[in-house]
Design an enzyme around this catalytic site. Sequence first.
Site, short mmCIF file in Angstrom:
data_model
loop_
_atom_site.label_atom_id
_atom_site.label_comp_id
_atom_site.label_asym_id
_atom_site.label_seq_id
_atom_site.Cartn_x
_atom_site.Cartn_y
_atom_site.Cartn_z
N LYS A 17 2.05 -2.34 7.17
CA LYS A 17 2.46 -2.19 5.77
C LYS A 17 3.90 -1.68 5.67
CE LYS A 17 -1.08 -3.70 3.53
NZ LYS A 17 -0.98 -5.00 2.83
N THR A 45 -13.03 -1.77 -1.62
CA THR A 45 -13.19 -3.13 -1.12
C THR A 45 -14.15 -3.13 0.07
OG1 THR A 45 -11.43 -3.08 0.55
CG2 THR A 45 -10.77 -3.53 -1.75
N SER A 67 0.84 -1.19 0.00
CA SER A 67 0.00 0.00 0.00
C SER A 67 0.87 1.24 0.00
CB SER A 67 -0.89 0.01 1.25
OG SER A 67 -1.56 1.24 1.40
N TYR A 85 -2.53 -0.55 10.87
CA TYR A 85 -2.41 -0.97 9.47
C TYR A 85 -1.18 -0.36 8.82
CZ TYR A 85 -3.62 -1.43 4.52
OH TYR A 85 -3.60 -1.72 3.16
#
Length: 337
Positions: free
Chosen positions: A155, A188, A138, A151
């Site tokens: 990443k 998503t 990402s 998150y």
Amino acid sequence: MSETVVITGASGGIGRATAREFARHGARIGLLARGRTGLEAAAKEVRELGGQALAVPTDVADHTAVAEAAGAVEKEFGPIDVWVNVAFSSVFAPFTEITPEEFKRVTEVSYLGYANGTREALSRMLPRDRGTIVQVGSALGDRSIPLQSAYCGAKHAVNGFTSSVRTELMHRKSNVRITVVQMPAVNTPQFSWVISRLPRHPQPVPPIYQPEVAARAVVHAAAHPQRKQYYVGASTVATILGNKVAAGLLDRYLARTGYDSQQTDERVRPGRPGNLWEPLDDEDGMARDFGAHGEFDEKASARSPQTWAARHPGSLLAAAAAAGVAGAAVATRRHWS
């Protein structure tokens, strides 16, 4: 000859779209995720599109479960050629409102899940001296934003971990390849199923792309793993490059805008269910397939010119050369007219 592919997080979002894309190429696909309803729906789609599917309910945070899933796939389809790590979870909240247990769980799924998948892939690929691992990364692995500390940290860790593994493979002169596909905001289901403590419904920060854009980039990277990274979407390129030259400016900008830009105007009830601990496919005994797309179809783009250009550099150079020739011809006509 079709490939044997493993995809984690295959029940929804980018993983689901990637399974469909590989299926169109006739791949044999091991589908790994926790939710059985989503996995069964994904397997059905794969078969309808011309691929073969094996659904293996798996929590990627459990390294033993990942090893057993890899063994089941190879028993069914033969040696694994491509392993795609996609599975993740998250919590939308300020860091001080995320419990230690929640932060640990996000890290176990979104970072250690990648390490577990990579370990299993390498244990099979290295002895054969062939295979490809694709990490779905990402832009937030380079440029962190507020409300997604767990998150973003995961990443960032995936990027560092993958770079280390890549240099080890180079040292061994191995033919096994590992690459990362850095993603933009994608439409998503995560914005409906992750834990959120925001007052309003979470959303991806525009510009938003459809998961099929991401899936095409993943399949291309699997076929061309020589590049260490692929960037999907002009926004990803701008974010990563901007962070290199103006990180402090971006800090101040995100401090002002990062809260509102990640929320719609829709209020959400406190304590809405999330999938951090259990999948939501069968919540309250109701089977539900979330699919690949989230709630933002009207705002999402199904194309990315930047991503197309990255996949077709020869065509881009040819177009530039043609434009140059045409420009030169116009200039010559003007000169002699």
